[in-house]
Design an enzyme around this catalytic site. Sequence first.
Site, short mmCIF file in Angstrom:
data_model
loop_
_atom_site.label_atom_id
_atom_site.label_comp_id
_atom_site.label_asym_id
_atom_site.label_seq_id
_atom_site.Cartn_x
_atom_site.Cartn_y
_atom_site.Cartn_z
CD GLU A 259 20.33 14.55 -29.60
OE1 GLU A 259 20.39 14.56 -30.84
OE2 GLU A 259 20.34 13.52 -28.91
N PRO A 260 18.54 19.72 -27.26
CG PRO A 260 18.56 22.04 -27.04
CD PRO A 260 19.04 20.93 -27.92
CE1 TYR A 302 11.27 9.85 -15.49
CE2 TYR A 302 9.91 11.75 -16.07
CZ TYR A 302 10.55 10.58 -16.43
OH TYR A 302 10.47 10.15 -17.71
CB CYS A 328 -9.99 6.55 -8.28
SG CYS A 328 -11.40 7.62 -7.98
CD GLU A 329 -3.27 4.25 -9.57
OE1 GLU A 329 -2.23 3.66 -9.64
OE2 GLU A 329 -4.19 4.10 -10.38
C1 PLP Z 1 15.14 12.84 -24.63
C2 PLP Z 1 16.31 13.08 -25.46
C3 PLP Z 1 16.85 14.36 -25.57
C4 PLP Z 1 16.32 15.56 -24.81
O1 PLP Z 1 16.67 15.52 -23.46
P1 PLP Z 1 16.31 16.76 -22.51
O2 PLP Z 1 16.73 16.34 -21.17
O3 PLP Z 1 14.85 17.02 -22.61
O4 PLP Z 1 17.06 17.94 -23.02
C5 PLP Z 1 17.92 14.52 -26.42
N1 PLP Z 1 18.43 13.48 -27.13
C6 PLP Z 1 17.94 12.24 -27.04
C7 PLP Z 1 18.53 11.14 -27.85
C8 PLP Z 1 16.87 12.00 -26.20
O5 PLP Z 1 16.39 10.75 -26.11
#
Ligand code: PLP
Length: 409
Positions: A259-260, A302, A328-329
């Site tokens: 899940e990228p 980050y 403004c920060e």
């Molecule tokens: C955010 C998230 C991702 C994606 O992460 P990336 O670093 O953007 O690839 C995949 N799986 C889950 C459960 C997430 O919370």
Amino acid sequence: MNPSALIEIAKTHGSPVYVYNTDKISEQYNRLTSAFAQVPQLRINYAVKALSNVSILKYMHSLGAGLDTVSIQEVQLGLQAGVPADKIIFTPNGVSLQEIEEVAALGAQINIDNLSVLEQFGSKHPNVPVCIRINPHVMAGGNANISVGHIDSKFGISIHQLPHILRIVDNTGMRINGIHMHTGSDILDIDVFLHAAEILFDTARAFNDLEFLDFGSGFKVPYHPNDIETNIEELGEKLGERFQAFCNEYGKPLTLAFEPGKFLVSQAGYFLTQVNVVKQTTSTVFAQVNSGFNHLIRPMLYGSQHHIENISNPQGRERFYSVVGYICETDTFANNRRIAEISEGDVLCFHNAGAYCFTMASNYNARYRPAEVLWHQGEAKLIRNAETFEDLLRNQVELDFTPAISEAI
Ligand SMILES: *Cc1c(COP(=O)(O)O)cnc(C)c1O
């Protein structure tokens, strides 16, 4: 993307503006599927939270991707984009049982990450197949904010609680069809990742009805020249082989899912801003752009280093600048960065602006969220209008108060 095309977009659509290049998205998608070519059943579920514009979701669907979602609203955006519910996985953290039930009713794959909800959901809906998110307690990457597999993480069910998971599954008669992990955001050491994968395989052996194993994400992409990245090809070769061996042992072909988010969209995105002011102090030259952390918060949140290019003067002599915003920060985008000489009015292009940039934007300082443009087959297509004053007032309820009468003589 070619700087002159970006300049043209900034002229036509104004700035600040986000631009996404579909060629780069498909290149990354193909790179990932090629790396895992030896796995017959591969599923790429794009993580919607990285960039959730409906046109992006439609484009992902056209490539063959499914979706990874973390809220019912993301599921609804996916459905709106025409992605079938059975290609959507719901991997929330800490949401209510009711929200999970609503998503299950929409037909998406449920992924549960705590024992309390597992027991309640299993008792009420034993016939709905469920995936379990485990925490393998593997620390990936160095930043505790983006490493979600370590011992104190709020994500996933500890592998040490496997006996309790099995008891709940047994008592409720629910069916577990997938095992999931998502260890963090930066996989740099393939062997560390393979170690976590072995823990997932060990967990999977305890279930005999599985259909898929989901290895989450954490693919690191380069953010600036010479930055490091995950070696996807090496990962594909090694994990693919290990996965096939596991399927043989398991006695059934399983689907390998990822899940990228960042990997698919980060480098496809550009954020264009215009320089309002060049300000020289005793020690620093500031370039102040018409944006701030309200539009791109990653450097402040980050410490991310987004490469910045002066696309109005690409051949100019390089000088050192601190690029800051108009909020403004303190909103520093870059400190002491070499950039081609900047004049007021120049357009600065921030790279890697595809993932976690627009989706984290806010209206702080009552600024409008910017427009989004898709660069597709050599054409710039508007996929979101910049906000207007009406958007700032939407949902506000205006009360009337009578001003006090002035007693001044
Ligand atoms: C955010 C998230 C991702 C994606 O992460 P990336 O670093 O953007 O690839 C995949 N799986 C889950 C459960 C997430 O919370």
